[in-house]
Every structure is written in C-alpha cells, then in structure tokens.
Motif scaffolding. Sequence first.
Motif, PDB file in Angstrom:
ATOM      1  N   PRO A  79       0.831  -1.217   0.000  1.00 50.45           N
ATOM      2  CA  PRO A  79       0.000   0.000   0.000  1.00 50.45           C
ATOM      3  C   PRO A  79       0.861   1.262   0.000  1.00 50.45           C
ATOM      4  CG  PRO A  79      -0.769  -1.580   1.637  1.00 50.45           C
ATOM      5  CD  PRO A  79       0.549  -2.092   1.149  1.00 50.45           C
ATOM      6  N   ARG A  80       0.361   2.298  -0.619  1.00 57.57           N
ATOM      7  CA  ARG A  80       1.100   3.567  -0.663  1.00 57.57           C
ATOM      8  C   ARG A  80       1.131   4.244   0.699  1.00 57.57           C
ATOM      9  NH1 ARG A  80       0.161   8.542  -5.031  1.00 57.57           N
ATOM     10  NH2 ARG A  80       1.677   9.985  -4.087  1.00 57.57           N
ATOM     11  N   ASP A  81       0.111   4.012   1.501  1.00 53.00           N
ATOM     12  CA  ASP A  81       0.024   4.644   2.807  1.00 53.00           C
ATOM     13  C   ASP A  81       1.225   4.250   3.669  1.00 53.00           C
ATOM     14  OD1 ASP A  81      -1.698   4.175   5.828  1.00 53.00           O
ATOM     15  OD2 ASP A  81      -1.248   6.128   4.950  1.00 53.00           O
ATOM     16  N   LYS A  82       1.914   5.223   4.224  1.00 47.55           N
ATOM     17  CA  LYS A  82       3.099   5.032   5.072  1.00 47.55           C
ATOM     18  C   LYS A  82       4.197   4.268   4.359  1.00 47.55           C
ATOM     19  CE  LYS A  82       1.089   5.757   9.582  1.00 47.55           C
ATOM     20  NZ  LYS A  82       1.068   5.373  10.996  1.00 47.55           N
ATOM     21  N   SER A  83       4.273   4.473   3.056  1.00 42.38           N
ATOM     22  CA  SER A  83       5.360   3.888   2.266  1.00 42.38           C
ATOM     23  C   SER A  83       6.482   4.919   2.157  1.00 42.38           C
ATOM     24  CB  SER A  83       4.857   3.500   0.878  1.00 42.38           C
ATOM     25  OG  SER A  83       5.919   3.390  -0.022  1.00 42.38           O
ATOM     26  N   CYS A  84       7.706   4.501   2.419  1.00 40.79           N
ATOM     27  CA  CYS A  84       8.843   5.420   2.314  1.00 40.79           C
ATOM     28  C   CYS A  84       8.998   5.943   0.887  1.00 40.79           C
ATOM     29  CB  CYS A  84      10.127   4.707   2.742  1.00 40.79           C
ATOM     30  SG  CYS A  84      10.144   4.143   4.465  1.00 40.79           S
ATOM     31  N   CYS A  85       8.786   5.066  -0.090  1.00 38.56           N
ATOM     32  CA  CYS A  85       8.924   5.489  -1.489  1.00 38.56           C
ATOM     33  C   CYS A  85       7.905   6.561  -1.845  1.00 38.56           C
ATOM     34  CB  CYS A  85       8.770   4.283  -2.417  1.00 38.56           C
ATOM     35  SG  CYS A  85      10.140   3.112  -2.317  1.00 38.56           S
ATOM     36  N   SER A  86       6.739   6.499  -1.220  1.00 38.71           N
ATOM     37  CA  SER A  86       5.721   7.516  -1.483  1.00 38.71           C
ATOM     38  C   SER A  86       6.195   8.887  -1.029  1.00 38.71           C
ATOM     39  CB  SER A  86       4.416   7.145  -0.767  1.00 38.71           C
ATOM     40  OG  SER A  86       3.423   8.118  -1.022  1.00 38.71           O
ATOM     41  N   GLU A  87       6.913   8.933   0.113  1.00 41.87           N
ATOM     42  CA  GLU A  87       7.461  10.208   0.581  1.00 41.87           C
ATOM     43  C   GLU A  87       8.533  10.726  -0.381  1.00 41.87           C
ATOM     44  OE1 GLU A  87       8.685  10.297   4.645  1.00 41.87           O
ATOM     45  OE2 GLU A  87       9.788  12.184   4.421  1.00 41.87           O
ATOM     46  N   VAL A  88       9.338   9.811  -0.932  1.00 43.39           N
ATOM     47  CA  VAL A  88      10.343  10.215  -1.913  1.00 43.39           C
ATOM     48  C   VAL A  88       9.674  10.900  -3.106  1.00 43.39           C
ATOM     49  CG1 VAL A  88      12.075   9.382  -3.560  1.00 43.39           C
ATOM     50  CG2 VAL A  88      11.976   8.412  -1.250  1.00 43.39           C
ATOM     51  N   VAL A  89       8.566  10.294  -3.586  1.00 40.40           N
ATOM     52  CA  VAL A  89       7.844  10.852  -4.721  1.00 40.40           C
ATOM     53  C   VAL A  89       7.212  12.193  -4.371  1.00 40.40           C
ATOM     54  CG1 VAL A  89       5.824  10.526  -6.201  1.00 40.40           C
ATOM     55  CG2 VAL A  89       7.429   8.651  -5.849  1.00 40.40           C
ATOM     56  N   ASP A  90       6.580  12.256  -3.205  1.00 43.26           N
ATOM     57  CA  ASP A  90       5.906  13.500  -2.806  1.00 43.26           C
ATOM     58  C   ASP A  90       6.880  14.657  -2.642  1.00 43.26           C
ATOM     59  OD1 ASP A  90       3.499  12.189  -2.839  1.00 43.26           O
ATOM     60  OD2 ASP A  90       3.485  11.775  -0.680  1.00 43.26           O
ATOM     61  N   GLN A  91       8.079  14.354  -2.118  1.00 41.80           N
ATOM     62  CA  GLN A  91       9.051  15.408  -1.850  1.00 41.80           C
ATOM     63  C   GLN A  91      10.046  15.602  -2.993  1.00 41.80           C
ATOM     64  OE1 GLN A  91       8.718  17.334   0.812  1.00 41.80           O
ATOM     65  NE2 GLN A  91       6.953  16.109   1.473  1.00 41.80           N
ATOM     66  N   SER A  92      10.095  14.631  -3.913  1.00 41.66           N
ATOM     67  CA  SER A  92      11.040  14.667  -5.049  1.00 41.66           C
ATOM     68  C   SER A  92      12.485  14.835  -4.579  1.00 41.66           C
ATOM     69  CB  SER A  92      10.674  15.802  -6.024  1.00 41.66           C
ATOM     70  OG  SER A  92       9.425  15.561  -6.605  1.00 41.66           O
ATOM     71  N   ARG A  93      12.845  14.119  -3.543  1.00 42.51           N
ATOM     72  CA  ARG A  93      14.228  14.177  -3.047  1.00 42.51           C
ATOM     73  C   ARG A  93      14.582  12.873  -2.343  1.00 42.51           C
ATOM     74  NH1 ARG A  93      13.824  15.260   2.454  1.00 42.51           N
ATOM     75  NH2 ARG A  93      11.902  16.280   3.129  1.00 42.51           N
ATOM     76  N   VAL A  94      15.876  12.708  -2.110  1.00 44.37           N
ATOM     77  CA  VAL A  94      16.378  11.485  -1.464  1.00 44.37           C
ATOM     78  C   VAL A  94      15.853  11.410  -0.034  1.00 44.37           C
ATOM     79  CG1 VAL A  94      18.442  10.297  -0.637  1.00 44.37           C
ATOM     80  CG2 VAL A  94      18.449  11.370  -2.888  1.00 44.37           C
ATOM     81  N   LEU A  95      15.475  10.210   0.352  1.00 41.83           N
ATOM     82  CA  LEU A  95      15.020   9.979   1.726  1.00 41.83           C
ATOM     83  C   LEU A  95      15.851   8.852   2.333  1.00 41.83           C
ATOM     84  CD1 LEU A  95      12.967  10.291   4.101  1.00 41.83           C
ATOM     85  CD2 LEU A  95      11.581   8.539   2.950  1.00 41.83           C
ATOM     86  N   VAL A  96      16.386   9.075   3.538  1.00 40.77           N
ATOM     87  CA  VAL A  96      17.097   8.041   4.298  1.00 40.77           C
ATOM     88  C   VAL A  96      16.450   7.934   5.670  1.00 40.77           C
ATOM     89  CG1 VAL A  96      19.286   7.310   5.309  1.00 40.77           C
ATOM     90  CG2 VAL A  96      19.267   8.451   3.066  1.00 40.77           C
ATOM     91  N   VAL A  97      15.997   6.733   6.006  1.00 37.84           N
ATOM     92  CA  VAL A  97      15.455   6.465   7.340  1.00 37.84           C
ATOM     93  C   VAL A  97      16.399   5.462   7.999  1.00 37.84           C
ATOM     94  CG1 VAL A  97      13.476   5.708   8.685  1.00 37.84           C
ATOM     95  CG2 VAL A  97      13.121   6.821   6.472  1.00 37.84           C
ATOM     96  N   ASN A  98      17.190   5.937   8.957  1.00 37.85           N
ATOM     97  CA  ASN A  98      18.225   5.076   9.560  1.00 37.85           C
ATOM     98  C   ASN A  98      17.637   3.906  10.338  1.00 37.85           C
ATOM     99  OD1 ASN A  98      20.300   6.771   8.595  1.00 37.85           O
ATOM    100  ND2 ASN A  98      19.977   8.169  10.315  1.00 37.85           N
ATOM    101  N   ASP A  99      16.476   4.152  10.961  1.00 41.58           N
ATOM    102  CA  ASP A  99      15.832   3.064  11.719  1.00 41.58           C
ATOM    103  C   ASP A  99      14.330   3.330  11.710  1.00 41.58           C
ATOM    104  OD1 ASP A  99      14.943   1.095  13.401  1.00 41.58           O
ATOM    105  OD2 ASP A  99      16.384   1.511  14.992  1.00 41.58           O
ATOM    106  N   LEU A 100      13.583   2.485  11.019  1.00 48.40           N
ATOM    107  CA  LEU A 100      12.136   2.684  10.909  1.00 48.40           C
ATOM    108  C   LEU A 100      11.455   2.623  12.263  1.00 48.40           C
ATOM    109  CD1 LEU A 100      12.790   2.175   7.860  1.00 48.40           C
ATOM    110  CD2 LEU A 100      10.563   1.064   7.706  1.00 48.40           C
ATOM    111  N   LEU A 101      11.999   1.815  13.161  1.00 49.70           N
ATOM    112  CA  LEU A 101      11.357   1.682  14.476  1.00 49.70           C
ATOM    113  C   LEU A 101      11.548   2.924  15.338  1.00 49.70           C
ATOM    114  CD1 LEU A 101      12.120  -2.040  15.418  1.00 49.70           C
ATOM    115  CD2 LEU A 101      10.061  -1.070  14.382  1.00 49.70           C
ATOM    116  N   GLU A 102      12.539   3.742  14.995  1.00 49.59           N
ATOM    117  CA  GLU A 102      12.747   4.986  15.727  1.00 49.59           C
ATOM    118  C   GLU A 102      11.959   6.153  15.108  1.00 49.59           C
ATOM    119  OE1 GLU A 102      14.691   3.274  18.578  1.00 49.59           O
ATOM    120  OE2 GLU A 102      14.493   5.459  18.537  1.00 49.59           O
ATOM    121  N   SER A 103      11.281   5.882  13.997  1.00 49.28           N
ATOM    122  CA  SER A 103      10.515   6.924  13.307  1.00 49.28           C
ATOM    123  C   SER A 103       9.053   6.876  13.738  1.00 49.28           C
ATOM    124  CB  SER A 103      10.605   6.724  11.794  1.00 49.28           C
ATOM    125  OG  SER A 103       9.654   7.525  11.130  1.00 49.28           O
ATOM    126  N   GLU A 104       8.545   8.007  14.231  1.00 52.10           N
ATOM    127  CA  GLU A 104       7.139   8.052  14.651  1.00 52.10           C
ATOM    128  C   GLU A 104       6.203   7.719  13.492  1.00 52.10           C
ATOM    129  OE1 GLU A 104       7.540  11.492  18.109  1.00 52.10           O
ATOM    130  OE2 GLU A 104       6.007  11.644  16.552  1.00 52.10           O
TER     131      GLU A 104
END
Length: 583
Positions: A67-92
Amino acid sequence: MKIEYEAARLSILRKLDLLDSAPSESFDRITRIASQVFNLPIAAVSLTDQDRQWFRSRVGVDYLEIPRDKSCCSEVVDQSRVLVVNDLLESEHYRDSMLAESGIRFYAGAPLMTRDGFSLGAMCVFGTEPRQFNQQELDTLRDLAAMVMAQVELQHAVGRVDSGTGLPNYLQFVEDLEDLARDHPERIYYALSTELVDLSQASLLQRVMGPSYLENLSRAGSAKLQQILGEKARVYHIGPGQFAHLETGTEAQVLVRAQRVQEALVHIKVGGIAPFMLRPVLGVVPFEPGTTNASAVLRTAHSASRDAREAELKVGLYSKQSDASHQRSFGLIADFGESLNASNQLQLFYQPQIDLRTGQCVGAEALIRWQHSTLGNISPAEFIPLVENTPLGRDLTDWVMKAAIAQTALWHQAGLPITVSVNITAANLDEEDFTDRLLGYLQVANLPLSAIGLELTESGLLSNGRAARMQLEALAASGMQISIDDFGTGYSSLAYLQDVPAQVVKIDRSFIDGVELNRRSQTLVRSMISMAHELGYRVVAEGVETEASLAFLKELGCEQVQGYLLAKPMPVEDFEAWSAVRQ
C-alpha cells in the motif's frame, strides 16, 4: 497545484506503460548492482501508483506491491528528493508501517525524475538492521536512479530520432544542450530555427496537398540541410517542416551563413518538383548553454523566424522587443478570462450620439475599457483584436451586451430613453444562440428592441455565412437598429449595400478628420452621404472634432454625429452629468 501535479504524474506513469509489466533484465541488473554495492539484502525499482507501490524490479523481496500509505517510497515521490530512514522503528511515522512490521529497519531511496520534473517512483534499498548512509553512498544511489530513468527513456519514451527524417529530435536537442551547459557553460552559441513553410498554414497545406505533404517536405528539407551544412553538423527535426541546428562564430558570420542556407533551401525538390508554398525562413538567437534552457532557446529562435516571415525577410535575428510584444499579447489573452469575472477591471464608457436637427442626445456607443490589475489601463485597440480571435470573443461580447442592457434599462427608468449601440463581430453571428441570448437579456431587463443597437464592420458583414445573415435579418426585421460601422474602410463598400440588413451607415473617422480642409475628403463624404440616403440609410459621422466639420456635415444632411467636439467616451457617472447639463 498539488492535485494537478499528481494527476499529471499519474498520466505520465500510465503513458510509459511501466505498471504491472513483465520482468526486464535491464532493470533487474540495476537492482542487483544496488544490492551488491550497498551490501544490503533488498533493492527495488519502486513505482508510485495512485494508492500502491509497485515494484518494477526487486531483489530480496517476494511481494510485488505494498500500500502507498506510510510507504517510504511515497514520501520520496511526494518530496522529489532522497530519503534516508536510519531506523524505521525509531521513526514516529514509519514504526507502525507495513515495512517495519515485516522486519525492515533501514531505508534509502532516490527519486526517479522525468526531464520535465515529475517523480515517478524511487530507486530504493532496504536493510534488516539500522544503518547510516554517507555522502558517497547517497551520490551512488542518485546515479543508480538516473540509470533507471535512462533505461525507461530508452525503452518507452519516444526515442531520440525522428523516424521520418532520421534526424535527432527535440529530446536529443534538450540532452545535447545539457551536455553543452556542463562542458561549455560560458561559450556563446547561436541556435538557428529553420521553417520551410508558413506553419500557420499547415492545416491548409494538409487539406490541399494531403497528409503526407509535410512528411515528404521534411525528408527533402532534412537532406538538403545536411548537404548544405555538412555531415558533421548536427541538424534536429523539431516539427513538421521545422529544423534547428547550432552555430558558433561572430553574429555577422552566423547571419551570412544563415542567408546562404535560406537561399539553398529555396531550391528543394520533392519528386523532382518544387514544393507548393515553399517559403523557407531562418531565425537566429544567441545563447549561453549554462544560462538558457533548451525550451527557451527553441522558442526564441522560432520567434525570430516568425519575425522574419512577417517582415518578408530571409533571416531574422531575435529581437527582445518583438518577443516581449508577443509575450505581452499572450499574457493579455490569458489574463482577460480572469478580468471577466473580476468586479473592478472591465467597465463600459459611453460616447454620445447627437441628432444634428434637434441637438439632442439620441444615442450612445458603448465602449469597453480594461483596467488591468497590474498593467493598468489597456487600450481597446490592443486587447480587443487579440480577444476576438479566441473563444473569449463570445464572452467579451456577452459581457458588453449584459452590462450595456442593464445600464440602458436604468436610464430608461430614469427618463433617458436613448439607444445604446454595442459592437459585435462576424464570429458572434455564427453563434447559433446569439439572437436568443440577446433577446433574453432584453426581456429580463424589460427593454424594447429599439433600446439596443448593434454595430458591425463592413468586413464583418461581408464574411457572414447564410445562418449569420438570417440572424441579422431577423433582428433588423424585429426593430433592432443595425449599423454598418467604419463605413468606407472595407474593400467592397458598394455592392452589398443593396440588400444588407442594416438601417444606419457610420462614416469612419478617417474621412471626417480635417474634412473641411481637404477637397477630396469632402467629395468622398458628400458621395457617401448622398448614396446612403438614396438607398434609405440614416448616416452617423464619427470623429467630429471641429466646428467646421460639424457645419459641413450638417449642410450635407447627415443625421447624427459623435466625436470629441461634442463629448469624449465617458463612464456612467460623467455621462449622466453631461446629459443633465445638455438637457
């Protein structure tokens, strides 16, 4: 704007036909490299659909989509920039996402960007342990994303070569200018736009000569251009009968070469015959690759070629002044639609029409004025011809009719029973509902047809078709005043007067200005008035500015006059004050 961007982005994604397509080794090769380079178990080429992430290629994962909801790739598309999440469990935001619940802890993704700025998805890598990304790794991820998009363009995006001429096309032109911007950012180049025929007549050419005419002409033109410029020159096919190439040297040298090219193109043959309506012109524009994008280069070069054609020259050098004029015209057309809905931009001025026998004001011509929100007052002579040639012409006339009828109704109620004339065009009479709309507005305002008059130029009357003529005849028969505006300036001022459905002839101001001093003008005006009277028309003279010309017109039996001697066009308040004083 975000909604429009998303709609356009999804449209491009669908046109490229990437979603739900079969596996491709060319994409899989890139994802395998990504997994190995970053030493991560999962890598994917992810495409962001309306409500899902679909993996065009994947390594280390079994499912094809999430699903697109809460997908990291979706944020990349929405922001049109590189996204790095070092630890998904530390991300709210991502700690309760599908990725985190499946055991993913690390994510890095770079957007897959089209050349016109739309983000289609991401080149992404995943890890099952938290991790950091350094700058070199970020740059590598961006390079891999660029490789993916290069593969997309290679496979799906309309290649770089025109199939008809075999020449590189617009996309290749864009790419080559990007290369020049990197390699020679401060060097002056000249772009030359070659147009073999008048492109404004392209539809007529295809109608007369057939759909293959421009294709055959383009092939012959491309061969001739390559022959003239040499095999090493890079010639681009930009459109039907339209080419571009680059030159270096001084301005004088480039213009001389351009003239030689034009003179050689005149001798193009298609099937051994000189092509119909072949009229090559070239436009030349200087530019610096590092400061001007490809679209602007081609637009300005084409603008120069259009200037050359309009001036009947072989070669045109780009003129900022001319281009600014065209840009202003385009901007005015774009802005006029908004002005129709604004409450403070459009206004009607009224110029009185005086009966020469009684001296009374018996009518007024409604004249539109435009106070642009940023440019200030725009002359009607500038914007009306522009608007009339667009679909906004109908809305312009409709606005004027409604405003004039509403004001005329107020004047009739206040005891000022004058006839207000409205200018219309031939195109208005081609509107099937024109008569019904006009009569409807009069009925709502409780006005008789005699309260409103229509003014139409000679050329407008002559260009009317049968349906338009029937509307005009019906309106005239019902009692509405029809006037022939700018009489004497058309190319056939006599023959049509025998049966044109009009009651009034308005002699153009060009004949009235200085008439008392010019014997030839006096003869013309005397003949016009006499002829109009013999045919049963009333006569109105425009542009009366001196007492002498007024006396001359009165002596000839002209019924009505208007002009600055009597009154300028005035807003409603001033017109009412002027009327009160005159009465």
